[in-house]
Design a protein around this motif. Structure first.
Motif, PDB file in Angstrom:
ATOM      1  N   ALA A   1       0.853  -1.189   0.000  1.00  0.00           N
ATOM      2  CA  ALA A   1       0.000   0.000   0.000  1.00  0.00           C
ATOM      3  C   ALA A   1       0.886   1.236   0.000  1.00  0.00           C
ATOM      4  CB  ALA A   1      -0.921   0.020   1.220  1.00  0.00           C
ATOM      5  N   VAL A   2       0.623   2.149  -0.927  1.00  0.00           N
ATOM      6  CA  VAL A   2       1.358   3.415  -1.020  1.00  0.00           C
ATOM      7  C   VAL A   2       0.343   4.542  -1.037  1.00  0.00           C
ATOM      8  CG1 VAL A   2       2.934   4.822  -2.384  1.00  0.00           C
ATOM      9  CG2 VAL A   2       3.252   2.342  -2.302  1.00  0.00           C
ATOM     10  N   LEU A   3       0.431   5.443  -0.066  1.00  0.00           N
ATOM     11  CA  LEU A   3      -0.505   6.562   0.047  1.00  0.00           C
ATOM     12  C   LEU A   3       0.266   7.873   0.003  1.00  0.00           C
ATOM     13  CD1 LEU A   3      -1.848   4.022   1.419  1.00  0.00           C
ATOM     14  CD2 LEU A   3      -3.170   5.628   2.793  1.00  0.00           C
ATOM     15  N   SER A   4      -0.250   8.859  -0.733  1.00  0.00           N
ATOM     16  CA  SER A   4       0.384  10.173  -0.806  1.00  0.00           C
ATOM     17  C   SER A   4      -0.641  11.257  -0.487  1.00  0.00           C
ATOM     18  CB  SER A   4       0.984  10.422  -2.194  1.00  0.00           C
ATOM     19  OG  SER A   4       1.625  11.686  -2.240  1.00  0.00           O
ATOM     20  N   ASN A   5      -0.161  12.439  -0.118  1.00  0.00           N
ATOM     21  CA  ASN A   5      -1.089  13.520   0.220  1.00  0.00           C
ATOM     22  C   ASN A   5      -1.122  14.614  -0.845  1.00  0.00           C
ATOM     23  OD1 ASN A   5       1.525  14.326   0.885  1.00  0.00           O
ATOM     24  ND2 ASN A   5       0.904  15.511   2.680  1.00  0.00           N
ATOM     25  N   ILE A   6      -0.932  14.214  -2.114  1.00  0.00           N
ATOM     26  CA  ILE A   6      -1.131  15.131  -3.218  1.00  0.00           C
ATOM     27  C   ILE A   6      -1.727  14.354  -4.389  1.00  0.00           C
ATOM     28  CG2 ILE A   6       1.193  14.853  -4.204  1.00  0.00           C
ATOM     29  CD1 ILE A   6       1.058  17.879  -4.926  1.00  0.00           C
ATOM     30  N   ALA A   7      -2.688  14.955  -5.065  1.00  0.00           N
ATOM     31  CA  ALA A   7      -3.316  14.304  -6.209  1.00  0.00           C
ATOM     32  C   ALA A   7      -2.322  14.178  -7.361  1.00  0.00           C
ATOM     33  CB  ALA A   7      -4.537  15.099  -6.664  1.00  0.00           C
ATOM     34  N   HIS A   8      -2.540  13.185  -8.207  1.00  0.00           N
ATOM     35  CA  HIS A   8      -1.700  12.910  -9.375  1.00  0.00           C
ATOM     36  C   HIS A   8      -0.320  12.384  -8.991  1.00  0.00           C
ATOM     37  CE1 HIS A   8      -4.602  14.609 -12.200  1.00  0.00           C
ATOM     38  NE2 HIS A   8      -4.775  15.581 -11.339  1.00  0.00           N
ATOM     39  N   ALA A   9      -0.243  11.723  -7.841  1.00  0.00           N
ATOM     40  CA  ALA A   9       0.992  11.028  -7.468  1.00  0.00           C
ATOM     41  C   ALA A   9       0.984   9.659  -8.144  1.00  0.00           C
ATOM     42  CB  ALA A   9       1.076  10.869  -5.953  1.00  0.00           C
ATOM     43  N   ASN A  10       2.118   9.253  -8.681  1.00  0.00           N
ATOM     44  CA  ASN A  10       2.178   7.963  -9.381  1.00  0.00           C
ATOM     45  C   ASN A  10       2.442   6.846  -8.373  1.00  0.00           C
ATOM     46  OD1 ASN A  10       2.287   5.964 -11.273  1.00  0.00           O
ATOM     47  ND2 ASN A  10       3.993   6.813 -12.448  1.00  0.00           N
ATOM     48  N   THR A  11       1.473   6.646  -7.480  1.00  0.00           N
ATOM     49  CA  THR A  11       1.616   5.632  -6.444  1.00  0.00           C
ATOM     50  C   THR A  11       1.523   4.213  -7.017  1.00  0.00           C
ATOM     51  OG1 THR A  11      -0.756   5.821  -6.000  1.00  0.00           O
ATOM     52  CG2 THR A  11       0.731   7.131  -4.628  1.00  0.00           C
ATOM     53  N   SER A  12       0.828   4.069  -8.136  1.00  0.00           N
ATOM     54  CA  SER A  12       0.664   2.743  -8.739  1.00  0.00           C
ATOM     55  C   SER A  12       2.006   2.159  -9.172  1.00  0.00           C
ATOM     56  CB  SER A  12      -0.287   2.821  -9.933  1.00  0.00           C
ATOM     57  OG  SER A  12      -0.458   1.557 -10.538  1.00  0.00           O
ATOM     58  N   ALA A  13       2.795   2.942  -9.907  1.00  0.00           N
ATOM     59  CA  ALA A  13       4.105   2.461 -10.363  1.00  0.00           C
ATOM     60  C   ALA A  13       5.024   2.196  -9.184  1.00  0.00           C
ATOM     61  CB  ALA A  13       4.731   3.486 -11.306  1.00  0.00           C
ATOM     62  N   LEU A  14       4.963   3.066  -8.164  1.00  0.00           N
ATOM     63  CA  LEU A  14       5.824   2.885  -6.996  1.00  0.00           C
ATOM     64  C   LEU A  14       5.461   1.609  -6.246  1.00  0.00           C
ATOM     65  CD1 LEU A  14       8.035   3.882  -5.113  1.00  0.00           C
ATOM     66  CD2 LEU A  14       6.341   5.349  -3.991  1.00  0.00           C
ATOM     67  N   SER A  15       4.181   1.330  -6.090  1.00  0.00           N
ATOM     68  CA  SER A  15       3.770   0.125  -5.367  1.00  0.00           C
ATOM     69  C   SER A  15       4.225  -1.142  -6.096  1.00  0.00           C
ATOM     70  CB  SER A  15       2.256   0.105  -5.167  1.00  0.00           C
ATOM     71  OG  SER A  15       1.570  -0.016  -6.403  1.00  0.00           O
ATOM     72  N   LEU A  16       4.184  -1.125  -7.420  1.00  0.00           N
ATOM     73  CA  LEU A  16       4.644  -2.281  -8.193  1.00  0.00           C
ATOM     74  C   LEU A  16       6.146  -2.501  -8.019  1.00  0.00           C
ATOM     75  CD1 LEU A  16       2.610  -1.832 -11.507  1.00  0.00           C
ATOM     76  CD2 LEU A  16       2.366  -3.680  -9.829  1.00  0.00           C
ATOM     77  N   LYS A  17       6.921  -1.428  -8.040  1.00  0.00           N
ATOM     78  CA  LYS A  17       8.366  -1.546  -7.859  1.00  0.00           C
ATOM     79  C   LYS A  17       8.711  -2.090  -6.474  1.00  0.00           C
ATOM     80  CE  LYS A  17       9.577   2.228 -11.055  1.00  0.00           C
ATOM     81  NZ  LYS A  17      10.166   3.592 -11.152  1.00  0.00           N
ATOM     82  N   ILE A  18       8.007  -1.582  -5.467  1.00  0.00           N
ATOM     83  CA  ILE A  18       8.252  -2.064  -4.104  1.00  0.00           C
ATOM     84  C   ILE A  18       7.859  -3.541  -3.994  1.00  0.00           C
ATOM     85  CG2 ILE A  18       7.532  -1.837  -1.697  1.00  0.00           C
ATOM     86  CD1 ILE A  18       7.218   1.172  -2.204  1.00  0.00           C
ATOM     87  N   GLY A  19       6.722  -3.894  -4.596  1.00  0.00           N
ATOM     88  CA  GLY A  19       6.289  -5.288  -4.573  1.00  0.00           C
ATOM     89  C   GLY A  19       7.292  -6.215  -5.223  1.00  0.00           C
ATOM     90  N   ASP A  20       7.863  -5.784  -6.330  1.00  0.00           N
ATOM     91  CA  ASP A  20       8.871  -6.598  -7.014  1.00  0.00           C
ATOM     92  C   ASP A  20      10.110  -6.805  -6.138  1.00  0.00           C
ATOM     93  OD1 ASP A  20       7.317  -6.907  -9.257  1.00  0.00           O
ATOM     94  OD2 ASP A  20       8.236  -5.267 -10.375  1.00  0.00           O
ATOM     95  N   ALA A  21      10.521  -5.729  -5.430  1.00  0.00           N
ATOM     96  CA  ALA A  21      11.695  -5.840  -4.563  1.00  0.00           C
ATOM     97  C   ALA A  21      11.471  -6.870  -3.455  1.00  0.00           C
ATOM     98  CB  ALA A  21      12.024  -4.478  -3.949  1.00  0.00           C
ATOM     99  N   PHE A  22      10.284  -6.913  -2.888  1.00  0.00           N
ATOM    100  CA  PHE A  22       9.986  -7.868  -1.827  1.00  0.00           C
ATOM    101  C   PHE A  22       9.774  -9.266  -2.409  1.00  0.00           C
ATOM    102  CE2 PHE A  22       9.493  -4.172   0.737  1.00  0.00           C
ATOM    103  CZ  PHE A  22       9.634  -4.597   2.057  1.00  0.00           C
ATOM    104  N   ALA A  23       9.168  -9.352  -3.579  1.00  0.00           N
ATOM    105  CA  ALA A  23       8.930 -10.667  -4.201  1.00  0.00           C
ATOM    106  C   ALA A  23      10.255 -11.349  -4.537  1.00  0.00           C
ATOM    107  CB  ALA A  23       8.064 -10.504  -5.449  1.00  0.00           C
ATOM    108  N   LYS A  24      11.238 -10.577  -4.993  1.00  0.00           N
ATOM    109  CA  LYS A  24      12.548 -11.145  -5.337  1.00  0.00           C
ATOM    110  C   LYS A  24      13.235 -11.738  -4.116  1.00  0.00           C
ATOM    111  CE  LYS A  24      13.482  -8.232  -9.358  1.00  0.00           C
ATOM    112  NZ  LYS A  24      14.304  -7.129  -9.919  1.00  0.00           N
TER     113      LYS A  24
END
Length: 336
Positions: free
Chosen positions: A310-333
């Motif tokens: 889960a990635v939450l930001s306090n400004i609209a138009h934050a690219n949280t989707s791409a960041l969450s995928l990158k973090i997920g990949d790091a943990f999955a590896k």
């Protein structure tokens, strides 16, 4: 005669300088995010009054007063535009190491390498997108293995984001209905009146008249004569919207009341990154939350590895989707 001309020029210069300093004081107090900006703006405006009084004592003829006023307005306009542009576009953080972070407990040793990589990814995203604050949590094996807050939940006061900071989740409220909250025992997820997220009723008819707001922000509050509206109470994050287009790097403004209309109405849903991970672990869902026309949070479930981010930001138009995928990949590896 020469003495009179000299006095006239001196007074005209004082008027021009006073107007320029006054404009800079207003914009520094209203736009600059640095601590003490309100006090600096107040001092600049006091300087304007002193210079104005000094100029008036020279008893200018009409032509000199008009000339000084015209020149002063031009200088003030230039100073205002320049100050406004610089203050809005200046990066919130100069280097990755400048992004503060707060963690409640040490992450799981099993994922220490992944946590280190994830921290680098978050700080890089904060700098690249000029995000005020971000909260991240990761779940694996049915439990939360890492939760950390980065940056500021309120820019003006530089109050840090913590894992307990509550963020507005916008349209993601559909994934955390009342029955889900009750069944999972979520303690930091719910809904507040929209006014709780915009205490000054920004963008609404009840908002204060701008001159009154200016006086309160730049005179009364710095002197301690009026309470500050921010940071918001109950560990709520102050929310922002990009000032132009959909790019946070071009500056930000406070969220207006009408920005909530898309998905909140009279109520605004909120949650923490840890609670959202709890939802993901239980329901195996992925969801993006939008607010004010842009994404503000992402819950990503990697079904193959069972990693939930889960990635939450306090400004609209934050690219949280791409960041969450990158973090997920790091943990999955590391989990392989």
């Amino acid at each position: 005669m020469a003495s009179t001309v000299t006095n006239n020029l001196r007074a005209a210069a004082l008027i021009a300088l006073a107007l320029a300093i006054g404009a800079m004081g207003i914009y520094v107090g209203e736009v600059d995010d640095a601590p003490g900006a309100g006090g600096i703006g107040l001092l600049l405006m006091i300087g304007t009054v002193v210079l104005g009084v000094k100029a008036a004592r020279n008893r200018l003829p009409a032509w000199a007063a008009r000339t000084g006023l015209a020149v002063g307005v031009l200088i003030a306009a230039f100073a205002a535009v320049l100050t406004h542009a610089v203050a809005l576009t200046v990066p919130l953080f100069a280097q990755p190491q400048d992004v503060p972070s707060v963690i409640d407990s040490a992450p799981s040793p099993q994922y220490s390498v992944a946590v280190g990589r994830a921290r680098e990814l978050v700080r890089a995203a904060v700098l690249e997108q000029n995000l005020p604050g971000v909260s991240v949590a990761v779940g694996a094996g049915g439990t939360i293995v890492w939760a950390e807050g980065f940056g500021w939940r309120d820019v003006d006061t530089r109050t840090p984001v913590t894992p307990k900071t509550r963020f507005n989740i916008g349209t993601a409220a559909s994934a955390v209905t009342a029955d889900v909250i009750a069944s999972l025992g979520l303690t930091n997820t719910g809904a507040d009146a929209a006014t709780a997220w915009s205490p000054e009723r920004i963008g609404e008819p009840g908002e204060d008249f701008p001159p009154l707001t200016l006086i309160r922000h730049n005179i009364l509050q710095p002197l301690g004569l009026a309470p500050a509206e921010y940071p918001l109470p109950d560990d709520r994050a102050t929310f922002y919207v990009p000032r132009s287009d959909d790019n946070p790097r071009r500056g930000r403004r406070l969220m207006y009341m009408r920005d909530l209309a898309c998905c909140a109405g009279t109520m605004a849903s909120y949650s923490t990154a840890s609670d959202m991970v709890g939802v993901g672990l239980a329901k195996r869902v992925s969801v993006n939350g939008e607010l004010a026309g842009g994404i503000v949070m992402s819950l990503t479930t990697l079904r193959d590895s069972g990693i939930v981010v889960a990635v939450l930001s306090n400004i609209a138009h934050a690219n949280t989707s791409a960041l969450s995928l990158k973090i997920g990949d790091a943990f999955a590896k590391q989990a392989r």
